[in-house]
Design an enzyme around this catalytic site. Sequence first.
Site, PDB file in Angstrom:
ATOM      1  N   TYR A  33       5.287  -9.601  -7.557  1.00  0.00           N
ATOM      2  CA  TYR A  33       3.881  -9.768  -7.890  1.00  0.00           C
ATOM      3  C   TYR A  33       3.067  -8.557  -7.441  1.00  0.00           C
ATOM      4  O   TYR A  33       3.570  -7.671  -6.745  1.00  0.00           O
ATOM      5  CB  TYR A  33       3.338 -11.055  -7.251  1.00  0.00           C
ATOM      6  CG  TYR A  33       3.079 -10.968  -5.754  1.00  0.00           C
ATOM      7  CD1 TYR A  33       4.132 -10.909  -4.843  1.00  0.00           C
ATOM      8  CD2 TYR A  33       1.780 -10.925  -5.252  1.00  0.00           C
ATOM      9  CE1 TYR A  33       3.891 -10.819  -3.481  1.00  0.00           C
ATOM     10  CE2 TYR A  33       1.529 -10.843  -3.892  1.00  0.00           C
ATOM     11  CZ  TYR A  33       2.592 -10.787  -3.013  1.00  0.00           C
ATOM     12  OH  TYR A  33       2.347 -10.681  -1.666  1.00  0.00           O
ATOM     13  N   LYS A 147       7.668  -6.251  -3.295  1.00  0.00           N
ATOM     14  CA  LYS A 147       6.586  -7.237  -3.265  1.00  0.00           C
ATOM     15  C   LYS A 147       7.099  -8.506  -3.940  1.00  0.00           C
ATOM     16  O   LYS A 147       6.772  -8.831  -5.090  1.00  0.00           O
ATOM     17  CB  LYS A 147       5.321  -6.673  -3.934  1.00  0.00           C
ATOM     18  CG  LYS A 147       4.068  -7.339  -3.424  1.00  0.00           C
ATOM     19  CD  LYS A 147       2.854  -6.454  -3.635  1.00  0.00           C
ATOM     20  CE  LYS A 147       1.551  -7.174  -3.401  1.00  0.00           C
ATOM     21  NZ  LYS A 147       1.374  -7.753  -2.069  1.00  0.00           N
ATOM     22  N   GLU A 179       4.548  -4.311  10.295  1.00  0.00           N
ATOM     23  CA  GLU A 179       3.267  -4.514   9.611  1.00  0.00           C
ATOM     24  C   GLU A 179       2.721  -5.864  10.065  1.00  0.00           C
ATOM     25  O   GLU A 179       3.068  -6.334  11.143  1.00  0.00           O
ATOM     26  CB  GLU A 179       3.447  -4.419   8.095  1.00  0.00           C
ATOM     27  CG  GLU A 179       4.484  -5.383   7.546  1.00  0.00           C
ATOM     28  CD  GLU A 179       4.671  -5.292   6.037  1.00  0.00           C
ATOM     29  OE1 GLU A 179       3.814  -4.727   5.345  1.00  0.00           O
ATOM     30  OE2 GLU A 179       5.676  -5.838   5.548  1.00  0.00           O
ATOM     31  N   LEU A 203       5.773  -3.155   3.443  1.00  0.00           N
ATOM     32  CA  LEU A 203       5.282  -3.013   2.071  1.00  0.00           C
ATOM     33  C   LEU A 203       4.504  -1.695   1.990  1.00  0.00           C
ATOM     34  O   LEU A 203       3.678  -1.418   2.855  1.00  0.00           O
ATOM     35  CB  LEU A 203       4.349  -4.175   1.706  1.00  0.00           C
ATOM     36  CG  LEU A 203       3.950  -4.141   0.229  1.00  0.00           C
ATOM     37  CD1 LEU A 203       5.069  -4.717  -0.621  1.00  0.00           C
ATOM     38  CD2 LEU A 203       2.664  -4.876  -0.024  1.00  0.00           C
TER      39      LEU A 203
END
Length: 286
Positions: A33, A147, A179, A203
């Site tokens: 996505y 993702k 992250e 990401l």
Amino acid sequence: MSEIVYLNGEFMPLEKARIPVLDRGFIFGDGVYEVIPVYSRHPFRLPEHLRRLQHSLDAIRLANPMTDAEWTKLTHDIIARNPGEDQSVYLQVTRGVARRDHAFPAGVKPTVFMMSGPLSVPSREQVEGGVPAITATDYRWLKCDVKSISLLGNCLLRQTAMDAGAVEVVLFRDGYLTEASASNVFVVKNGVLLAPPKNHLVLPGITYDVVLELVAANGVPHAVREVPEQEVKTADEIWVTSSTKEVLAVTTLDGKAVGAGKPGAVFRRVHQLYQEFKRKVMRQAA
Ligand code: PMP
């Protein structure tokens, strides 16, 4: 006005959108996505989002169902069909509908879905006062650069933050910062902005890239390198960045003040640069 969504070639009200229960997105979380912020009806950094989508599709060995020109047109169409100057476009591609079997099905068309809702950016209070975060071990898989719609690890971790009254959870793997559950993380130590490098453990954030471009262009001291957990826990500033959080200061970590317990000087500078940059890009697009 009812929200208009796109599903497999058609626009329709959200309530009308249906997918078969055997969709591999539903059965396996087999899909990818993107989330694209829209300011004044202009999608922000769309080519970069489409490049990351291609990276995710390549990683899961799924052919891109559309060209970039088609994605761009579709993005503008969905924005035009929905209310609000500022929106958040969500798009998702799954491997399609097939009898349940882990191996890829042959000859199946991917499911393509897109929707757009109101963009909710941090409140003035959050920008000016900062937000609380907690820390946790990053137990997600080893392809965090994809993702993927399989977000169970991220959801579980994010909920621990919610349960603690925090906004995000800062993650460490093998003693190093990766992250957060839905954002990238930067820290400031002795006046230098530090960012973990892009690799399979994080990401590649679109906002992360914007921040690094802005600091490079404006002479803000910075380094992209591994950041040990201890350095985060003793940092002068911690920020989270994402398309919807933009650049947001973390002012308490696990209940302890970060630096002076309020957004720091480097944050204020970069937050301002980010807002100016957004306005400039939107003026050029208009
Ligand atoms: N990391 C994770 C795990 C995320 O979910 C997000 C938000 N999509 C980000 C980082 C930030 O990426 P971006 O700046 O492209 O929104």
